[in-house]
Motif scaffolding. Structure first.
Motif, PDB file in Angstrom:
ATOM      1  N   GLY A   1       0.843  -1.199   0.000  1.00  0.00           N
ATOM      2  CA  GLY A   1       0.000   0.000   0.000  1.00  0.00           C
ATOM      3  C   GLY A   1       0.874   1.244   0.000  1.00  0.00           C
ATOM      4  O   GLY A   1       1.893   1.291  -0.680  1.00  0.00           O
ATOM      5  N   VAL A   2       0.496   2.244   0.774  1.00  0.00           N
ATOM      6  CA  VAL A   2       1.233   3.506   0.809  1.00  0.00           C
ATOM      7  C   VAL A   2       2.556   3.322   1.529  1.00  0.00           C
ATOM      8  O   VAL A   2       2.599   2.845   2.658  1.00  0.00           O
ATOM      9  CB  VAL A   2       0.414   4.612   1.496  1.00  0.00           C
ATOM     10  CG1 VAL A   2       1.232   5.872   1.647  1.00  0.00           C
ATOM     11  CG2 VAL A   2      -0.848   4.893   0.715  1.00  0.00           C
ATOM     12  N   LEU A   3       3.640   3.680   0.864  1.00  0.00           N
ATOM     13  CA  LEU A   3       4.958   3.622   1.489  1.00  0.00           C
ATOM     14  C   LEU A   3       5.321   4.962   2.118  1.00  0.00           C
ATOM     15  O   LEU A   3       5.896   5.015   3.191  1.00  0.00           O
ATOM     16  CB  LEU A   3       6.020   3.255   0.461  1.00  0.00           C
ATOM     17  CG  LEU A   3       5.957   1.847  -0.117  1.00  0.00           C
ATOM     18  CD1 LEU A   3       7.060   1.667  -1.151  1.00  0.00           C
ATOM     19  CD2 LEU A   3       6.101   0.809   0.978  1.00  0.00           C
ATOM     20  N   ARG A   4       4.980   6.038   1.415  1.00  0.00           N
ATOM     21  CA  ARG A   4       5.376   7.353   1.913  1.00  0.00           C
ATOM     22  C   ARG A   4       4.477   8.430   1.319  1.00  0.00           C
ATOM     23  O   ARG A   4       4.131   8.376   0.153  1.00  0.00           O
ATOM     24  CB  ARG A   4       6.816   7.618   1.504  1.00  0.00           C
ATOM     25  CG  ARG A   4       7.385   8.843   2.114  1.00  0.00           C
ATOM     26  CD  ARG A   4       8.795   8.636   2.456  1.00  0.00           C
ATOM     27  NE  ARG A   4       9.168   9.655   3.398  1.00  0.00           N
ATOM     28  CZ  ARG A   4      10.388   9.939   3.693  1.00  0.00           C
ATOM     29  NH1 ARG A   4      11.347   9.258   3.158  1.00  0.00           N
ATOM     30  NH2 ARG A   4      10.662  10.882   4.534  1.00  0.00           N
ATOM     31  N   VAL A   5       4.140   9.406   2.124  1.00  0.00           N
ATOM     32  CA  VAL A   5       3.388  10.570   1.670  1.00  0.00           C
ATOM     33  C   VAL A   5       4.244  11.796   1.921  1.00  0.00           C
ATOM     34  O   VAL A   5       4.615  12.078   3.058  1.00  0.00           O
ATOM     35  CB  VAL A   5       2.039  10.712   2.412  1.00  0.00           C
ATOM     36  CG1 VAL A   5       1.315  11.969   1.947  1.00  0.00           C
ATOM     37  CG2 VAL A   5       1.180   9.488   2.213  1.00  0.00           C
ATOM     38  N   HIS A   6       4.594  12.498   0.856  1.00  0.00           N
ATOM     39  CA  HIS A   6       5.368  13.739   0.962  1.00  0.00           C
ATOM     40  C   HIS A   6       4.363  14.883   0.862  1.00  0.00           C
ATOM     41  O   HIS A   6       3.942  15.244  -0.232  1.00  0.00           O
ATOM     42  CB  HIS A   6       6.401  13.839  -0.164  1.00  0.00           C
ATOM     43  CG  HIS A   6       7.401  12.737  -0.154  1.00  0.00           C
ATOM     44  ND1 HIS A   6       8.498  12.745   0.658  1.00  0.00           N
ATOM     45  CD2 HIS A   6       7.450  11.577  -0.848  1.00  0.00           C
ATOM     46  CE1 HIS A   6       9.198  11.638   0.464  1.00  0.00           C
ATOM     47  NE2 HIS A   6       8.578  10.920  -0.447  1.00  0.00           N
ATOM     48  N   GLN A   7       3.985  15.441   1.987  1.00  0.00           N
ATOM     49  CA  GLN A   7       2.954  16.475   1.996  1.00  0.00           C
ATOM     50  C   GLN A   7       3.521  17.876   1.889  1.00  0.00           C
ATOM     51  O   GLN A   7       2.975  18.715   1.217  1.00  0.00           O
ATOM     52  CB  GLN A   7       2.122  16.358   3.281  1.00  0.00           C
ATOM     53  CG  GLN A   7       0.948  17.302   3.328  1.00  0.00           C
ATOM     54  CD  GLN A   7      -0.104  17.003   2.287  1.00  0.00           C
ATOM     55  OE1 GLN A   7      -0.496  15.875   2.110  1.00  0.00           O
ATOM     56  NE2 GLN A   7      -0.538  18.012   1.564  1.00  0.00           N
ATOM     57  N   SER A   8       4.631  18.143   2.541  1.00  0.00           N
ATOM     58  CA  SER A   8       5.125  19.522   2.629  1.00  0.00           C
ATOM     59  C   SER A   8       6.160  19.872   1.569  1.00  0.00           C
ATOM     60  O   SER A   8       6.645  20.990   1.543  1.00  0.00           O
ATOM     61  CB  SER A   8       5.719  19.763   4.015  1.00  0.00           C
ATOM     62  OG  SER A   8       6.816  18.899   4.219  1.00  0.00           O
ATOM     63  N   THR A   9       6.504  18.937   0.694  1.00  0.00           N
ATOM     64  CA  THR A   9       7.532  19.204  -0.310  1.00  0.00           C
ATOM     65  C   THR A   9       7.076  20.250  -1.311  1.00  0.00           C
ATOM     66  O   THR A   9       7.822  21.148  -1.671  1.00  0.00           O
ATOM     67  CB  THR A   9       7.894  17.902  -1.057  1.00  0.00           C
ATOM     68  OG1 THR A   9       8.248  16.921  -0.092  1.00  0.00           O
ATOM     69  CG2 THR A   9       9.042  18.116  -2.007  1.00  0.00           C
ATOM     70  N   HIS A  10       5.842  20.150  -1.779  1.00  0.00           N
ATOM     71  CA  HIS A  10       5.317  21.064  -2.799  1.00  0.00           C
ATOM     72  C   HIS A  10       4.152  21.865  -2.229  1.00  0.00           C
ATOM     73  O   HIS A  10       3.345  21.348  -1.476  1.00  0.00           O
ATOM     74  CB  HIS A  10       4.839  20.274  -4.019  1.00  0.00           C
ATOM     75  CG  HIS A  10       5.881  19.364  -4.571  1.00  0.00           C
ATOM     76  ND1 HIS A  10       6.924  19.814  -5.327  1.00  0.00           N
ATOM     77  CD2 HIS A  10       6.037  18.025  -4.460  1.00  0.00           C
ATOM     78  CE1 HIS A  10       7.686  18.795  -5.660  1.00  0.00           C
ATOM     79  NE2 HIS A  10       7.178  17.699  -5.154  1.00  0.00           N
ATOM     80  N   LYS A  11       4.070  23.110  -2.628  1.00  0.00           N
ATOM     81  CA  LYS A  11       2.983  23.972  -2.164  1.00  0.00           C
ATOM     82  C   LYS A  11       1.847  24.050  -3.186  1.00  0.00           C
ATOM     83  O   LYS A  11       0.742  24.438  -2.864  1.00  0.00           O
ATOM     84  CB  LYS A  11       3.500  25.392  -1.893  1.00  0.00           C
ATOM     85  CG  LYS A  11       4.634  25.429  -0.891  1.00  0.00           C
ATOM     86  CD  LYS A  11       4.185  24.943   0.463  1.00  0.00           C
ATOM     87  CE  LYS A  11       5.326  25.009   1.441  1.00  0.00           C
ATOM     88  NZ  LYS A  11       5.282  24.028   2.472  1.00  0.00           N
ATOM     89  N   LYS A  12       2.127  23.714  -4.435  1.00  0.00           N
ATOM     90  CA  LYS A  12       1.138  23.764  -5.511  1.00  0.00           C
ATOM     91  C   LYS A  12       0.954  22.374  -6.096  1.00  0.00           C
ATOM     92  O   LYS A  12       1.634  21.422  -5.726  1.00  0.00           O
ATOM     93  CB  LYS A  12       1.602  24.723  -6.606  1.00  0.00           C
ATOM     94  CG  LYS A  12       1.911  26.118  -6.133  1.00  0.00           C
ATOM     95  CD  LYS A  12       0.824  27.032  -6.525  1.00  0.00           C
ATOM     96  CE  LYS A  12       1.234  28.424  -6.053  1.00  0.00           C
ATOM     97  NZ  LYS A  12       0.255  29.385  -6.192  1.00  0.00           N
ATOM     98  N   ARG A  13       0.065  22.257  -7.058  1.00  0.00           N
ATOM     99  CA  ARG A  13      -0.266  20.993  -7.711  1.00  0.00           C
ATOM    100  C   ARG A  13       0.974  20.330  -8.321  1.00  0.00           C
ATOM    101  O   ARG A  13       1.814  21.000  -8.938  1.00  0.00           O
ATOM    102  CB  ARG A  13      -1.293  21.289  -8.802  1.00  0.00           C
ATOM    103  CG  ARG A  13      -1.623  20.111  -9.652  1.00  0.00           C
ATOM    104  CD  ARG A  13      -2.769  20.464 -10.552  1.00  0.00           C
ATOM    105  NE  ARG A  13      -2.320  21.230 -11.684  1.00  0.00           N
ATOM    106  CZ  ARG A  13      -2.661  20.949 -12.929  1.00  0.00           C
ATOM    107  NH1 ARG A  13      -3.461  19.952 -13.194  1.00  0.00           N
ATOM    108  NH2 ARG A  13      -2.208  21.685 -13.901  1.00  0.00           N
ATOM    109  N   VAL A  14       1.087  19.027  -8.145  1.00  0.00           N
ATOM    110  CA  VAL A  14       2.141  18.242  -8.796  1.00  0.00           C
ATOM    111  C   VAL A  14       1.649  17.973 -10.216  1.00  0.00           C
ATOM    112  O   VAL A  14       0.626  17.307 -10.406  1.00  0.00           O
ATOM    113  CB  VAL A  14       2.418  16.923  -8.054  1.00  0.00           C
ATOM    114  CG1 VAL A  14       3.480  16.113  -8.767  1.00  0.00           C
ATOM    115  CG2 VAL A  14       2.823  17.198  -6.621  1.00  0.00           C
ATOM    116  N   THR A  15       2.356  18.493 -11.212  1.00  0.00           N
ATOM    117  CA  THR A  15       1.876  18.378 -12.583  1.00  0.00           C
ATOM    118  C   THR A  15       2.459  17.201 -13.351  1.00  0.00           C
ATOM    119  O   THR A  15       1.854  16.728 -14.297  1.00  0.00           O
ATOM    120  CB  THR A  15       2.161  19.666 -13.380  1.00  0.00           C
ATOM    121  OG1 THR A  15       3.565  19.918 -13.343  1.00  0.00           O
ATOM    122  CG2 THR A  15       1.402  20.842 -12.807  1.00  0.00           C
ATOM    123  N   ILE A  16       3.625  16.709 -12.932  1.00  0.00           N
ATOM    124  CA  ILE A  16       4.235  15.571 -13.615  1.00  0.00           C
ATOM    125  C   ILE A  16       5.102  14.802 -12.622  1.00  0.00           C
ATOM    126  O   ILE A  16       5.739  15.386 -11.754  1.00  0.00           O
ATOM    127  CB  ILE A  16       5.056  16.005 -14.848  1.00  0.00           C
ATOM    128  CG1 ILE A  16       5.483  14.807 -15.666  1.00  0.00           C
ATOM    129  CG2 ILE A  16       6.247  16.851 -14.444  1.00  0.00           C
ATOM    130  CD1 ILE A  16       6.016  15.135 -17.033  1.00  0.00           C
TER     131      ILE A  16
END
Length: 108
Positions: A90-105
């Motif tokens: 399942g989920v290995l890792r969630v990087h929440q604070s790395t990006h402030k805007k939408r991940v586009t690619i």
């Protein structure tokens, strides 16, 4: 000569939402990841059967990328989160604070 089969992909609770993106994994047992507009990512086999419980977030998915050799899926979200997911654990890792805007690619 090529031979093609067509199978419908099951999407029991995602009928109200459109498919945002889909992508096949590589390997002997490929997995189809289908991202819906409601933030759900569903996983199916080659016959269209759901093989793993869906991964659900309340934020819309913005991109998908399977690792070219390993069974790892990167899932980018509109809120900037980047999730690394594997069929086995399942989920290995969630990087929440790395990006402030939408991940586009996402690319491995």
């Amino acid at each position: 000569m090529s031979l093609f089969f067509e199978y419908p992909v099951e999407a029991k609770s995602a009928k109200q939402h459109y498919v945002f993106q889909s992508q096949w994994s590589s390997g002997e047992s490929p997995v189809l990841a289908v991202a819906y507009s409601n933030g759900t990512v569903r996983f199916s086999n080659e016959e269209g059967e759901q093989i793993i419980e869906p991964y659900d977030r309340k934020v819309p998915c913005s991109c998908l990328a399977w690792h070219p050799q390993l069974p790892l899926l990167a899932i980018g979200y509109e809120d900037g989160a980047l999730v690394v997911w594997t069929p086995r654990a399942g989920v290995l890792r969630v990087h929440q604070s790395t990006h402030k805007k939408r991940v586009t690619i996402a690319v491995w």
